[in-house]
Design a protein around this motif. Sequence first.
Motif, PDB file in Angstrom:
ATOM      1  N   VAL A 198     -24.801 -24.796 -62.041  1.00 60.40           N
ATOM      2  CA  VAL A 198     -26.218 -24.904 -61.706  1.00 60.40           C
ATOM      3  C   VAL A 198     -26.779 -23.959 -60.961  1.00 60.40           C
ATOM      4  CG1 VAL A 198     -28.111 -26.199 -60.824  1.00 60.40           C
ATOM      5  CG2 VAL A 198     -26.202 -27.566 -61.972  1.00 60.40           C
ATOM      6  N   ILE A 199     -27.733 -22.988 -61.408  1.00 54.31           N
ATOM      7  CA  ILE A 199     -28.267 -22.036 -60.662  1.00 54.31           C
ATOM      8  C   ILE A 199     -29.725 -22.413 -59.997  1.00 54.31           C
ATOM      9  CG2 ILE A 199     -29.054 -19.471 -60.678  1.00 54.31           C
ATOM     10  CD1 ILE A 199     -27.449 -19.324 -63.317  1.00 54.31           C
ATOM     11  N   ASP A 200     -29.616 -22.492 -58.751  1.00 53.73           N
ATOM     12  CA  ASP A 200     -30.899 -23.012 -58.001  1.00 53.73           C
ATOM     13  C   ASP A 200     -32.191 -22.205 -57.941  1.00 53.73           C
ATOM     14  OD1 ASP A 200     -30.613 -21.172 -56.016  1.00 53.73           O
ATOM     15  OD2 ASP A 200     -29.536 -22.723 -54.511  1.00 53.73           O
ATOM     16  N   GLU A 201     -33.183 -22.463 -57.431  1.00 58.25           N
ATOM     17  CA  GLU A 201     -34.254 -21.647 -57.448  1.00 58.25           C
ATOM     18  C   GLU A 201     -34.213 -20.336 -56.619  1.00 58.25           C
ATOM     19  OE1 GLU A 201     -34.155 -24.423 -53.963  1.00 58.25           O
ATOM     20  OE2 GLU A 201     -33.675 -24.675 -56.056  1.00 58.25           O
ATOM     21  N   ASN A 202     -33.114 -20.209 -55.842  1.00 53.34           N
ATOM     22  CA  ASN A 202     -32.969 -19.135 -54.858  1.00 53.34           C
ATOM     23  C   ASN A 202     -31.694 -18.021 -55.669  1.00 53.34           C
ATOM     24  OD1 ASN A 202     -34.719 -19.829 -52.878  1.00 53.34           O
ATOM     25  ND2 ASN A 202     -33.235 -21.079 -52.054  1.00 53.34           N
ATOM     26  N   HIS A 203     -31.640 -18.574 -56.888  1.00 57.08           N
ATOM     27  CA  HIS A 203     -30.289 -17.878 -57.928  1.00 57.08           C
ATOM     28  C   HIS A 203     -29.057 -17.971 -57.275  1.00 57.08           C
ATOM     29  CE1 HIS A 203     -34.116 -16.107 -59.759  1.00 57.08           C
ATOM     30  NE2 HIS A 203     -34.673 -15.891 -58.749  1.00 57.08           N
ATOM     31  N   LYS A 204     -28.852 -18.736 -56.784  1.00 57.38           N
ATOM     32  CA  LYS A 204     -27.543 -19.005 -56.227  1.00 57.38           C
ATOM     33  C   LYS A 204     -26.898 -20.089 -57.041  1.00 57.38           C
ATOM     34  CE  LYS A 204     -24.616 -20.825 -52.438  1.00 57.38           C
ATOM     35  NZ  LYS A 204     -24.762 -21.779 -51.258  1.00 57.38           N
ATOM     36  N   VAL A 262     -29.838 -39.310 -54.794  1.00 54.12           N
ATOM     37  CA  VAL A 262     -28.541 -39.329 -55.321  1.00 54.12           C
ATOM     38  C   VAL A 262     -27.673 -38.016 -55.061  1.00 54.12           C
ATOM     39  CG1 VAL A 262     -27.114 -39.504 -57.618  1.00 54.12           C
ATOM     40  CG2 VAL A 262     -29.231 -40.761 -57.421  1.00 54.12           C
ATOM     41  N   GLY A 263     -28.114 -36.898 -55.116  1.00 51.79           N
ATOM     42  CA  GLY A 263     -27.676 -35.697 -54.673  1.00 51.79           C
ATOM     43  C   GLY A 263     -27.277 -35.876 -53.209  1.00 51.79           C
ATOM     44  N   SER A 264     -28.090 -36.300 -52.250  1.00 58.07           N
ATOM     45  CA  SER A 264     -27.481 -36.622 -50.980  1.00 58.07           C
ATOM     46  C   SER A 264     -26.437 -37.545 -50.656  1.00 58.07           C
ATOM     47  CB  SER A 264     -29.036 -37.268 -50.428  1.00 58.07           C
ATOM     48  OG  SER A 264     -29.939 -35.964 -50.113  1.00 58.07           O
ATOM     49  N   LEU A 265     -26.590 -38.418 -51.538  1.00 57.49           N
ATOM     50  CA  LEU A 265     -25.480 -39.431 -51.416  1.00 57.49           C
ATOM     51  C   LEU A 265     -24.101 -38.662 -51.947  1.00 57.49           C
ATOM     52  CD1 LEU A 265     -24.265 -42.275 -50.919  1.00 57.49           C
ATOM     53  CD2 LEU A 265     -24.910 -42.768 -53.329  1.00 57.49           C
ATOM     54  N   MET A 266     -24.272 -38.113 -52.850  1.00 57.03           N
ATOM     55  CA  MET A 266     -22.946 -37.272 -53.421  1.00 57.03           C
ATOM     56  C   MET A 266     -22.524 -36.237 -52.284  1.00 57.03           C
ATOM     57  SD  MET A 266     -24.017 -36.391 -57.436  1.00 57.03           S
ATOM     58  CE  MET A 266     -22.419 -35.985 -57.808  1.00 57.03           C
ATOM     59  N   MET A 267     -23.273 -35.732 -51.672  1.00 58.73           N
ATOM     60  CA  MET A 267     -22.970 -34.706 -50.697  1.00 58.73           C
ATOM     61  C   MET A 267     -22.681 -35.308 -49.043  1.00 58.73           C
ATOM     62  SD  MET A 267     -22.746 -31.835 -52.527  1.00 58.73           S
ATOM     63  CE  MET A 267     -22.876 -30.419 -51.299  1.00 58.73           C
ATOM     64  N   TRP A 268     -22.729 -36.581 -48.909  1.00 60.35           N
ATOM     65  CA  TRP A 268     -22.439 -37.243 -47.937  1.00 60.35           C
ATOM     66  C   TRP A 268     -21.011 -37.118 -47.670  1.00 60.35           C
ATOM     67  CZ3 TRP A 268     -21.795 -42.908 -46.999  1.00 60.35           C
ATOM     68  CH2 TRP A 268     -22.040 -43.468 -45.737  1.00 60.35           C
ATOM     69  N   ALA A 308     -25.615 -32.126 -57.276  1.00 59.98           N
ATOM     70  CA  ALA A 308     -26.577 -32.617 -56.225  1.00 59.98           C
ATOM     71  C   ALA A 308     -27.757 -31.729 -56.714  1.00 59.98           C
ATOM     72  CB  ALA A 308     -25.801 -32.374 -54.822  1.00 59.98           C
ATOM     73  N   VAL A 309     -27.685 -30.481 -56.836  1.00 55.24           N
ATOM     74  CA  VAL A 309     -28.784 -29.421 -57.067  1.00 55.24           C
ATOM     75  C   VAL A 309     -29.807 -30.145 -58.248  1.00 55.24           C
ATOM     76  CG1 VAL A 309     -29.631 -27.105 -57.649  1.00 55.24           C
ATOM     77  CG2 VAL A 309     -27.943 -27.565 -55.985  1.00 55.24           C
ATOM     78  N   MET A 310     -28.811 -30.320 -59.201  1.00 56.06           N
ATOM     79  CA  MET A 310     -29.516 -30.745 -60.564  1.00 56.06           C
ATOM     80  C   MET A 310     -30.234 -32.050 -60.683  1.00 56.06           C
ATOM     81  SD  MET A 310     -27.454 -31.583 -64.318  1.00 56.06           S
ATOM     82  CE  MET A 310     -26.372 -32.537 -63.334  1.00 56.06           C
ATOM     83  N   TYR A 311     -29.693 -32.859 -59.574  1.00 58.56           N
ATOM     84  CA  TYR A 311     -30.258 -34.360 -59.598  1.00 58.56           C
ATOM     85  C   TYR A 311     -31.590 -34.152 -58.600  1.00 58.56           C
ATOM     86  CZ  TYR A 311     -26.292 -36.553 -61.547  1.00 58.56           C
ATOM     87  OH  TYR A 311     -25.331 -37.183 -62.115  1.00 58.56           O
ATOM     88  N   ARG A 312     -31.515 -33.260 -57.679  1.00 63.96           N
ATOM     89  CA  ARG A 312     -32.716 -32.904 -56.762  1.00 63.96           C
ATOM     90  C   ARG A 312     -33.892 -32.495 -57.661  1.00 63.96           C
ATOM     91  NH1 ARG A 312     -31.908 -28.328 -53.473  1.00 63.96           N
ATOM     92  NH2 ARG A 312     -33.076 -27.203 -55.169  1.00 63.96           N
ATOM     93  N   ALA A 313     -33.695 -31.609 -58.701  1.00 60.66           N
ATOM     94  CA  ALA A 313     -34.588 -30.962 -59.302  1.00 60.66           C
ATOM     95  C   ALA A 313     -35.357 -31.996 -60.305  1.00 60.66           C
ATOM     96  CB  ALA A 313     -34.120 -29.811 -60.442  1.00 60.66           C
ATOM     97  N   VAL A 314     -34.548 -32.934 -60.827  1.00 60.87           N
ATOM     98  CA  VAL A 314     -35.293 -34.066 -61.621  1.00 60.87           C
ATOM     99  C   VAL A 314     -35.773 -35.296 -60.878  1.00 60.87           C
ATOM    100  CG1 VAL A 314     -34.126 -33.255 -63.762  1.00 60.87           C
ATOM    101  CG2 VAL A 314     -33.114 -35.303 -62.410  1.00 60.87           C
TER     102      VAL A 314
END
Length: 176
Positions: A106-112, A132-138, A121-127
């Motif tokens: 996944v390419i984020d809004e800052n092109h990373k 869910v993304g925060s839980l995955m990164m915990w 986590a980035v994909m779930y945040r976007a939708v």
Amino acid sequence: MLHVVRRSLPLTSPRRFLTPASSSALTDVIPPVFDQFHRSFSNKSQSVTVLYDGLCPICMTEIQLLQYLQINRPEQAQFIDISVPGYDGEKYKGVSYEMAMEEMHVIDENHKVHRGIPAFAVMYRAVGLGWVGSLMMWPPVRPLLDQAYAIFARNRLRWTGRSDACKTESCAKKTR
């Protein structure tokens, strides 16, 4: 009586009703730290690019769910099917077909570029599923998900009836 007043008030931030003169008086009551806390844990989404394998039935089920969730948040995530002929990884930060077939990108809004569990986590945040993304990164959960995803990524072609040749060239599901 209180329920009548509560129903008549709009659901907005109390700062909206402050005049410039009165807002400075409340700075001590509502510290700016709260605003930063809210922003860091909010579900506010950004525009991201999701690279997915459109021939993977498991992947497609998840992508269709995410596209459905995005109905009220149009254009927050752009979904790019890497299995279509002519996919050009150079357009997507150099993520080749082979790289994208190995794991989620996944390419984020800052092109990373994010890979694996951080990509989810980035994909779930976007939708709108930032929680869910925060839980995955915990930290207590992340190592387990990393291991589970590594097993899935390593075996998904076999589990979906496709050959290992799909990793290097575009292919279709095997017919039995």
